[in-house]
Write a protein that holds these residues in place. Structure first.
Motif, PDB file in Angstrom:
ATOM      1  N   GLY A  45       2.172  -0.158  -7.772  1.00 24.17           N
ATOM      2  CA  GLY A  45       3.528  -0.859  -7.719  1.00 24.17           C
ATOM      3  C   GLY A  45       3.206  -2.303  -7.909  1.00 24.17           C
TER       4      GLY A  45
ATOM      5  N   GLU B 162       0.712  -1.315   0.067  1.00 19.58           N
ATOM      6  CA  GLU B 162       0.000   0.126  -0.021  1.00 19.58           C
ATOM      7  C   GLU B 162       0.808   1.315   0.016  1.00 19.58           C
ATOM      8  OE1 GLU B 162      -2.667  -0.484   3.276  1.00 19.58           O
ATOM      9  OE2 GLU B 162      -4.236  -1.304   1.814  1.00 19.58           O
ATOM     10  N   THR B 163       1.962   1.036   0.459  1.00 20.82           N
ATOM     11  CA  THR B 163       2.795   2.347   0.331  1.00 20.82           C
ATOM     12  C   THR B 163       3.079   2.694  -1.216  1.00 20.82           C
ATOM     13  OG1 THR B 163       3.967   1.207   2.181  1.00 20.82           O
ATOM     14  CG2 THR B 163       5.046   3.242   1.279  1.00 20.82           C
ATOM     15  N   ASN B 164       3.109   1.818  -2.192  1.00 14.93           N
ATOM     16  CA  ASN B 164       3.385   2.169  -3.428  1.00 14.93           C
ATOM     17  C   ASN B 164       2.213   1.714  -4.139  1.00 14.93           C
ATOM     18  OD1 ASN B 164       4.069   2.736  -5.943  1.00 14.93           O
ATOM     19  ND2 ASN B 164       5.853   1.012  -5.912  1.00 14.93           N
ATOM     20  N   THR B 165       1.060   2.393  -4.273  1.00 17.89           N
ATOM     21  CA  THR B 165      -0.002   1.976  -4.981  1.00 17.89           C
ATOM     22  C   THR B 165       0.252   1.766  -6.548  1.00 17.89           C
ATOM     23  OG1 THR B 165      -0.965   4.228  -4.912  1.00 17.89           O
ATOM     24  CG2 THR B 165      -1.920   2.506  -3.325  1.00 17.89           C
TER      25      THR B 165
ATOM     26  N   ASP C  62       1.792   8.223   4.878  1.00 13.51           N
ATOM     27  CA  ASP C  62       3.210   8.332   4.002  1.00 13.51           C
ATOM     28  C   ASP C  62       3.453   9.778   3.524  1.00 13.51           C
ATOM     29  OD1 ASP C  62       3.763   5.598   4.291  1.00 13.51           O
ATOM     30  OD2 ASP C  62       2.521   5.124   2.499  1.00 13.51           O
TER      31      ASP C  62
ATOM     32  N   ASP D 103       1.601  -4.313  -4.843  1.00  9.16           N
ATOM     33  CA  ASP D 103       0.386  -3.746  -4.845  1.00  9.16           C
ATOM     34  C   ASP D 103      -0.589  -4.532  -5.996  1.00  9.16           C
ATOM     35  OD1 ASP D 103      -1.722  -2.084  -3.690  1.00  9.16           O
ATOM     36  OD2 ASP D 103      -1.950  -1.123  -5.430  1.00  9.16           O
TER      37      ASP D 103
ATOM     38  N   THR E 225      -2.294   7.835  -2.155  1.00  6.83           N
ATOM     39  CA  THR E 225      -1.104   7.750  -1.272  1.00  6.83           C
ATOM     40  C   THR E 225      -2.026   7.815   0.313  1.00  6.83           C
ATOM     41  OG1 THR E 225      -0.055   8.918  -2.750  1.00  6.83           O
ATOM     42  CG2 THR E 225       0.939   8.754  -0.613  1.00  6.83           C
TER      43      THR E 225
END
Ligand code: HEM
Ligand code: SF4
Lengths: 230, 362
Positions: free
Chosen positions: A158, A153-156, B233, A161, B229
């Motif tokens: 990606g 989820e930090t890098n949607t 974050d 994800d 996001t």
């Protein structure tokens, strides 16, 4: 009364290596996971950037998680394609009614003190196989899927994800997924208690060296030798 | 109803300078994550395309979305947001009322068949034939279905319309359902938040106007540009989170120094929104910056993932005051007790069988 010990090589090296890596990973994942949810130590001297305490704990959790993942995939490969009769999935067919037949019933009856004798298996007995399937196989898959979904989820959008993000939809929201990752985490200490108890108990009851077998690979079948009886 | 008026016509008639108009277009382009080259396209669209007629329905809701919408940050937005679209039907903001207003809705639906946008604030209670929200003598569920039938697209404003919000929190007594559960065959964009950020709302509309279609959406049908996001974050307090420096009570030293609100129940780690980026009230602040943990208002089922002020959520169906750790510890305790009992059983069994064998041998 004299006893004859017949040596049997049961757990081959890949299985033993998997077992201990898995044990170490879970021993790290469980406490770090609980710490992530309830961080109790709060450094309060100096600058925030000196510590990265929470960041480190999370980093250890995630790093271990990927070792756990690799180890799990390795074991899966070994179970499906390894030439190892005690480690293969082939015999485990709970979707077939016959699997739940006499051996399973006998083993369960024995555990429940309904039967007097203790059936002896070289590999996993059917009840153990079922427990492993539910706790270790399903439990690990659950933790991996939810864990990777949260991690992504930090890098949607990606890589991670894209592969696992959909898991969140099963729970309805990210927060509910965190809650379930946390709740199911407790399966592991519960399993640990059952597992260690069962292993030690078997060792004592049928003297089959179950405990040391996961280090040496060897179990022992014990036979009474009436001819030497004194 | 004035026809074929463009957005630019309206704002120049209002005496808004072109300079401000261009500023606004660039701002929206930035929020939407578009390249600078796209800004002229936005300007062109605003200047030439006729305003899109919008029917804005209100179901079960508190009107906080409307309140947010009319408080968009840019100096001229009070005008812009209301004039960019041709807001022909809005039972809260219209001067007309009653039959007159309903007639307007029917007229737009006929005249702009397949061309108007349906904006929905609130959701539809479906239990007992929808009696818990009646509009002009009909259930809101029916009004919603009827109006959506000929819409070009549906915008679900706020958490109510997007996910259900407080109305469909357990046990959901009125059977409230978000828009996407009722309208199946139309393009829908969810713009969650309680309320959503005003700039996000105008941004979505600007995108629709410029490109004639909905912006790129994520799994939950939210515009990626604004919900891609996690707040965590982008949070101003994140360095304290990573360091492990947490506020332990609202009155403590850490609270004054602006440490991380994680242990106060902050839902920033599980919330996708632009609060930490765009901010609220003309970008002045957002809840966490002001010292309050995020309650995750733009997430599905956020009422059921409470309590707001603890990190661990209650476990559904187990009850208040339950959490994963309490349940886990009970499970571990039960396992340990079970094993202890079983060990005792094993000892007794062995004693018995030993006694039997000795008897036999005798
Ligand atoms: C035996 C396996 C595991 C156990 C016992 C475990 C335990 C936990 C626990 C208790 C939490 C706290 C949840 C919360 O309340 O937010 C957690 C968080 C988390 N775990 Fe695991 N976990 C395991 C495996 C994994 C795996 C395989 C991954 C994959 C990457 C993973 C990724 C995460 C992530 C991303 C978080 C959230 C961290 C955060 O919010 O900062 N975990 N874990
Ligand atoms: S205040 Fe909330 S969003 Fe900000 S860093 Fe802490 S937990 Fe994350």
């Amino acid at each position: 009364m004299a006893r004859l010990y017949e040596e049997q090589y049961v757990w081959r090296l890949p299985v033993r290596i998997y077992h201990w890596i898995n044990a170490i990973c879970i021993t790290i994942l469980f406490p770090t996971g609980l710490y992530i949810a309830s961080p109790i130590f709060s450094p309060s001297i100096g600058e925030a950037v000196w510590y990265h305490q929470m960041a480190w704990i999370r980093y250890i959790h995630f790093g271990t998680a990927f070792v756990f993942l690799a180890n799990f995939l390795f074991r899966l490969y070994w179970a499906l394609f390894g030439n190892d009769r005690y480690a293969r999935f082939a015999g485990f067919q709970p979707w077939k009614p016959i699997w739940w037949g006499q051996p399973f019933k006998d083993q369960l009856a024995s555990y429940l003190f309904i039967r007097k004798d203790e059936p002896n298996y070289c590999g996993h007995n059917p009840v153990a196989a079922l427990t492993h399937f539910l706790f270790v196989f399903c439990g690990s898959i659950f933790m991996l899927m939810t864990g990777l979904a949260m991690y992504g989820e930090t890098n949607t959008g990606g890589f991670i994800d894209t592969l696992f993000g959909w898991v969140m939809l099963v729970f309805g929201s990210t927060h509910a997924m965190h809650t379930m990752h946390h709740l199911v985490a407790w399966l592991f200490p519960v399993y640990l208690i059952l597992h260690i108890y069962a292993v030690v108990r078997h060792d004592i009851v049928d003297r089959s060296s179950t405990t040391s077998s996961i280090i040496t690979g060897y179990k022992h079948r014990v036979e009474e030798c009436p001819e030497y009886a004194d | 109803m004035k026809k074929h008026e463009t957005f630019a016509d309206v704002i120049s008639a209002r005496g808004i300078e072109r300079r401000d108009f261009i500023k606004y277009c660039s701002l929206i382009g930035t929020y939407l994550g578009l390249s600078a080259a796209m800004v002229p396209k936005i300007i062109f669209a605003m200047e030439t395309k006729p305003r899109i007629p919008v029917i804005w329905l209100h179901g079960l809701e508190c009107t906080c979305c409307s309140e947010s919408f009319i408080r968009s940050a840019h100096p001229i937005t009070a005008d812009i947001v209301l004039n960019m679209i041709s807001l022909d039907y809005d039972d809260t903001l219209s001067a007309a009322a009653g039959h007159q207003l309903e007639a307007v809705r029917k007229q737009i639906m006929k005249e702009y068949k397949g061309k108007y946008i349906l904006a929905v604030e609130g959701n539809a209670p479906t239990k007992d034939n929808g009696v818990y929200c009646m509009i002009a003598g009909d259930s809101f569920t029916n009004v919603l279905k009827e109006t959506a039938a000929d819409a070009m697209a549906v915008i679900a404003w706020g958490s109510c319309a997007s996910f259900g919000c407080v109305q469909n929190a357990r046990p959901n007594p009125t059977g409230a359902q978000p828009v996407h559960k009722i309208i199946k065959n139309k393009p829908i964009v969810n713009v969650p938040g309680c309320p959503p950020i005003a700039e996000v709302m105008t941004g979505v509309i600007a995108h629709l106007l410029t490109f004639g279609k909905l912006p790129e959406l994520d799994r939950l049908k939210r515009p990626k540009a604004f919900y891609g996001t996690r707040i965590h974050d982008q949070c101003t307090r994140r360095s304290f989170f990573d360091a492990g420096m947490f506020v332990e009570s609202f009155a403590d030293d850490g609270a004054q120094k602006g440490w991380c609100l994680y242990k106060m129940g902050c839902k920033g780690p599980t919330t996708f929104n632009s609060c930490a980026g765009i901010g609220w009230n003309e970008g002045v602040s957002y809840p966490i910056k002001s010292g309050h943990p995020c309650i995750g208002c733009s997430e599905p089922n956020f009422w059921d993932n409470g309590p707001f002020y603890t990190r661990l959520a209650e476990i559904p169906f187990v009850g208040t005051n339950s959490n994963a750790d309490k349940i886990g510890m009970v499970a571990v305790g039960a396992a340990a007790a079970g094993m202890a009992a079983h060990a005792v059983g094993t000892v007794i069994k062995n004693k018995r069988s030993q006694a039997e064998t000795t008897e036999k041998e005798d």
